[in-house]
Design an enzyme around this catalytic site. Structure first.
Site, PDB file in Angstrom:
ATOM      1  N   HIS A 109      32.311 -15.034  -2.240  1.00  0.00           N
ATOM      2  CA  HIS A 109      32.479 -14.922  -1.462  1.00  0.00           C
ATOM      3  C   HIS A 109      33.278 -15.732  -0.732  1.00  0.00           C
ATOM      4  O   HIS A 109      34.006 -14.547   0.683  1.00  0.00           O
ATOM      5  CB  HIS A 109      31.595 -16.753  -1.475  1.00  0.00           C
ATOM      6  CG  HIS A 109      31.473 -17.165   0.375  1.00  0.00           C
ATOM      7  ND1 HIS A 109      30.941 -16.121   1.455  1.00  0.00           N
ATOM      8  CD2 HIS A 109      31.804 -18.476   1.057  1.00  0.00           C
ATOM      9  CE1 HIS A 109      31.278 -17.762   3.158  1.00  0.00           C
ATOM     10  NE2 HIS A 109      31.204 -18.423   2.456  1.00  0.00           N
ATOM     11  N   GLU A 145      34.610 -28.930  -0.469  1.00  0.00           N
ATOM     12  CA  GLU A 145      33.711 -28.194   0.480  1.00  0.00           C
ATOM     13  C   GLU A 145      32.382 -28.870  -0.813  1.00  0.00           C
ATOM     14  O   GLU A 145      31.993 -29.874  -0.971  1.00  0.00           O
ATOM     15  CB  GLU A 145      32.913 -28.122   1.260  1.00  0.00           C
ATOM     16  CG  GLU A 145      32.126 -27.782   1.765  1.00  0.00           C
ATOM     17  CD  GLU A 145      31.576 -27.208   3.122  1.00  0.00           C
ATOM     18  OE1 GLU A 145      30.223 -27.067   2.797  1.00  0.00           O
ATOM     19  OE2 GLU A 145      32.936 -26.219   3.418  1.00  0.00           O
ATOM     20  N   ASP A 146      33.018 -27.855  -1.529  1.00  0.00           N
ATOM     21  CA  ASP A 146      32.408 -27.739  -2.687  1.00  0.00           C
ATOM     22  C   ASP A 146      32.568 -28.014  -4.627  1.00  0.00           C
ATOM     23  O   ASP A 146      31.858 -27.327  -5.242  1.00  0.00           O
ATOM     24  CB  ASP A 146      31.767 -26.162  -3.028  1.00  0.00           C
ATOM     25  CG  ASP A 146      30.692 -25.611  -1.466  1.00  0.00           C
ATOM     26  OD1 ASP A 146      30.245 -27.089  -1.358  1.00  0.00           O
ATOM     27  OD2 ASP A 146      30.987 -24.923  -1.236  1.00  0.00           O
ATOM     28  N   ASP A 206      33.870 -16.644   7.846  1.00  0.00           N
ATOM     29  CA  ASP A 206      32.589 -17.452   7.105  1.00  0.00           C
ATOM     30  C   ASP A 206      30.720 -16.646   7.317  1.00  0.00           C
ATOM     31  O   ASP A 206      30.986 -16.643   6.563  1.00  0.00           O
ATOM     32  CB  ASP A 206      33.430 -18.583   6.234  1.00  0.00           C
ATOM     33  CG  ASP A 206      32.203 -18.908   6.059  1.00  0.00           C
ATOM     34  OD1 ASP A 206      32.017 -19.555   4.999  1.00  0.00           O
ATOM     35  OD2 ASP A 206      31.980 -20.326   6.893  1.00  0.00           O
ATOM     36  N   HIS A 241      39.053 -21.656   1.289  1.00  0.00           N
ATOM     37  CA  HIS A 241      38.126 -22.340   2.380  1.00  0.00           C
ATOM     38  C   HIS A 241      37.044 -23.503   1.932  1.00  0.00           C
ATOM     39  O   HIS A 241      37.016 -24.406   2.558  1.00  0.00           O
ATOM     40  CB  HIS A 241      37.792 -21.585   3.381  1.00  0.00           C
ATOM     41  CG  HIS A 241      36.403 -20.861   3.381  1.00  0.00           C
ATOM     42  ND1 HIS A 241      36.958 -19.544   2.801  1.00  0.00           N
ATOM     43  CD2 HIS A 241      35.485 -21.035   3.886  1.00  0.00           C
ATOM     44  CE1 HIS A 241      35.094 -19.294   2.781  1.00  0.00           C
ATOM     45  NE2 HIS A 241      34.366 -20.263   3.469  1.00  0.00           N
TER      46      HIS A 241
END
Length: 706
Positions: A87, A115-116, A176, A111
């Site tokens: 991704h 967050e993940d 994105d 990016h």
């Protein structure tokens, strides 16, 4: 930022675009990083696309970013079954193809790490610097655990604020979302629809405003396929049935090439197929489509002057449709877009739309702000001080394009979002604002421009230009003429909002009926909430009774005399109420009296037309005079009181006053005044004009209404 698997029903592009082979990338990603002295195989295609736009780019930082992203996302998979690293690789490729610079690509690879994964912002800052850290933070979503239902609107608010400082944040977000929309097929239909609606209402308008047409058009097609599957299928079938439509445009293109070659103009002429949504819109507009309706011609040249040379040849050698001509080079759109648009008909009657632009204009038209490269790069200047390259190059009075790193529409959007602290209000207002088609550009009196939605009024222009200072607006000049605040503006109008000097003045509830922009509506609503007394309905101003003697009676102490008729009674005409030192003309009337008019009074022409001979009159000596003045103003509370106070301060007495009912927020006050000395008339009129809301004061040219 995750989404999900390849969508088998997604619209196929009519132009071939490089696409990622996710399985090949997945295998490459699973093999892990390569030796330090070369780029990992998994991002070889990214490096190739990047070097095509930036041949001297240093790829070392991309390699390091990939290594961190791959290792931190290792073990994570998308719903398609592919390694998650595919991704950020796909998002980065999209941006690389658009010409994004190295910092943007580095942040794009990273990016989703904060967050993940376990990667922290501090780690990103330490390894890649403050700029990359800022971009990654800008696109990092807020946690639902902390924000609940407000997580999505607050994430967008955070992203917009970050974009206000660095437009590259939104570039990454758009890329994105594009890859997530491409791979949305395995998700539940209801979730597909929810994501598609947010894309339609928020992301696509943002792509339009940032000028990133390449992303906008594909997002439109993907949303179209999800939210309107029947219309999409009908359009797909229509395009398939007209697969040879390109031949018609190709024939026109060859004719255009011949014309330009014969004229000695070097140009590249391309056939540009319309995307699905564009074909759908044209079909709705025109009904049955001809072969040339399925695309447009694109003519690319070297210099701005060549664009107009091409236009001249086309309009000379073909039949132009003048109604289709638009010049976005002389007057660029607010999103940096520049091009000439025209349409011409060939000998067979086939009409082809033509876009004419330079190669650089085309790059900006496709990539928008992404094509600016790094707009914050400091370049050397002649004095050695250095300045921001892109922003400085575009500096000027143009409010929309002076600073491409902070477009005017974005500044206004950020201003009103601060006034909407409630997440629901922010979210609904954001979608409403972005839903407006910013179709018009109006010029400010100081030389700048404002981008406003079609149907915007002078109220919207005032708040767009002055912010909350527009609370004191009392009217405007549109194209040099006085206009009410309710006046709707047209594309190309020049507007000058007029502000009162009285800081206590403010908007009325009626303004909300004329405000189209969220910035204006939020500001007005906020002011009215703080001033509840202003929100109460105001009783219509009564007509002031005419006092004994009225405006038509001569002053008790007549100041004009008729030497030829010494015994005659001399009266000053009520239609124009002359005062010294006006040039005056007299006429004998019934009863042996003489009526005195100002020389320019329409009554003089009427009397002459009736065969009346003028009588010589002149000003005698007198201490007082009477005059009728008409004050034109924009309605507001306390206007009558402020005008009468100004009159009294100037030393005049009100003999009678008439206040007409408001019309389109404008009111007319007519005063018959007694002055101690006629010499004080100019000062009196100036004092009345200085009253907030008053835009003109003149001598009466007709009898005052009783």
């Amino acid at each position: 930022m995750s989404a999900e698997a390849t969508n088998p029903g997604a619209p196929s592009r009519r132009r071939a675009r490089p696409r990622l082979d996710l399985r090949r990338l997945g295998r490459a990603a699973l093999l892990g990083p390569t030796a330090r002295d070369r780029v990992p195989d998994a991002i070889g295609h990214v490096a190739e696309a990047h070097r095509a736009h930036h041949p001297d780019a240093d790829l070392a930082i991309l390699r390091r970013a990939y290594v961190l992203a791959e290792s931190s996302h290792r073990g994570q998979f998308r719903k398609s079954g592919e390694p998650y690293i595919t991704h950020p690789l796909a998002v980065t490729l999209i941006l690389a193809e658009l010409g994004a610079e190295t910092t943007t690509l580095t942040a794009s690879l990273l990016h989703d790490t904060v967050e993940d994964t376990d990667v922290t912002l501090d780690q990103v800052r330490t390894e890649f610097g403050e700029e990359v850290c800022y971009l990654v933070d800008g696109v990092t979503k807020l946690e639902k655990v902390d924000y609940g239902a407000a997580a999505e609107p607050e994430t967008f608010r955070k992203m917009l604020v970050a974009t206000g400082n660095d437009v590259r944040v939104m570039s990454i977000k758009l890329a994105d979302r594009l890859h997530n929309m491409r791979t949305l097929g395995v998700m539940r239909p209801e979730k597909q629809a929810r994501i598609a609606k947010v894309t339609r209402d928020v992301l696509i308008p943002l792509a339009e405003r940032l000028g990133v047409q390449a992303l906008k058009t594909e997002l439109e097609d993907l949303v179209f396929a999800i939210l309107h599957p029947e219309e999409y299928e009908r359009t797909r079938a229509l395009i398939a049935e007209n697969a040879d439509a390109g031949d018609a445009l190709a024939a026109v293109a060859e004719s255009v090439r011949t014309v330009l070659r014969d004229a000695g103009i070097q140009a590249e002429v391309l056939v540009r197929p319309r995307h699905f949504v564009s074909v759908h819109r044209v079909r709705l507009k025109r009904g049955d489509l001809s072969g040339t309706d399925f695309g447009r011609l694109l003519v690319l040249v070297g210099e701005d002057a060549d664009c107009y040379a091409v236009l001249g040849e086309l309009h000379t050698c073909f039949t132009p449709l003048i109604s289709e001509f638009k010049d976005f080079i002389a007057a660029p759109k607010f999103n940096l877009y520049q091009s000439l648009h025209t349409a011409v008909a060939g000998s067979d009657g086939a009409v082809a739309e033509v876009l004419i632009r330079t190669h650089q204009m085309h790059r900006v038209a496709e990539a928008g702000v992404v094509a600016l490269g790094n707009p914050y790069t400091v370049v050397d200047t002649a004095d050695g001080t250095g300045s921001a390259g892109a922003a400085d190059a575009s500096a000027g009075v143009d409010g929309e394009r002076a600073d491409p790193t902070r477009p005017g529409w974005l500044s206004r959007l950020l201003e009103w979002q601060e006034a909407a602290p409630d997440p629901d209000t922010f979210w609904t207002t954001l979608q409403a604002d972005l839903a407006e088609d910013r179709e018009i550009t109006v010029f400010r009196a100081d030389g700048g421009t404002l981008g406003l939605p079609a149907g915007a009024s002078c109220v919207d222009a005032a708040y767009a230009q002055y912010g909350e200072a527009a609370h004191a607006c009392v009217g405007a000049r549109v194209n040099g003429r006085l206009a009410a605040l309710a006046t709707r503006l047209g594309d190309g109008d020049t507007v000058q909002p007029l502000l009162a000097q009285d800081a206590a003045s403010g908007p009325s509830p009626d303004w909300l009926d004329h405000a189209r922009t969220p910035a204006a509506r939020i500001a007005i609503t906020g002011w009215l909430a703080e001033h509840p007394e202003a929100a109460k309905p105001q009783a219509a101003a009564p007509r002031a009774p005419t006092s004994p003697g009225g405006g038509r009676r001569a002053a008790a102490n007549a100041v004009a005399e008729a030497p030829g008729l010494p015994a005659a009674t001399v009266r000053l005409a009520g239609c124009c109420t002359p005062v010294p030192p006006d040039v005056v003309t007299g006429f004998a009337v019934r009863g042996g009296a003489v009526t005195v008019h100002r020389g320019e009074c329409p009554g003089v022409s009427r009397m002459r037309a009736m065969g009346r001979e003028p009588v010589e009159v002149r000003w005698g000596r007198a201490a007082e005079c009477r005059v009728t003045l008409v004050a034109e103003a924009f309605g507001r509370p306390r206007l009558l009181a402020d005008l009468t106070e100004a009159i009294a301060t100037a030393g005049a007495a009100v003999v009678s006053a008439t206040v007409e009912p408001p019309s389109e927020q404008r009111v007319r006050h007519t005063y018959t005044l007694q002055l101690q000395d006629a010499a004080g008339l100019p000062a009196l009129m100036r004092a009345m004009r200085d009253v907030a809301g008053v835009y003109d004061v003149s001598r009466a040219q007709h009898p005052a209404s009783a």
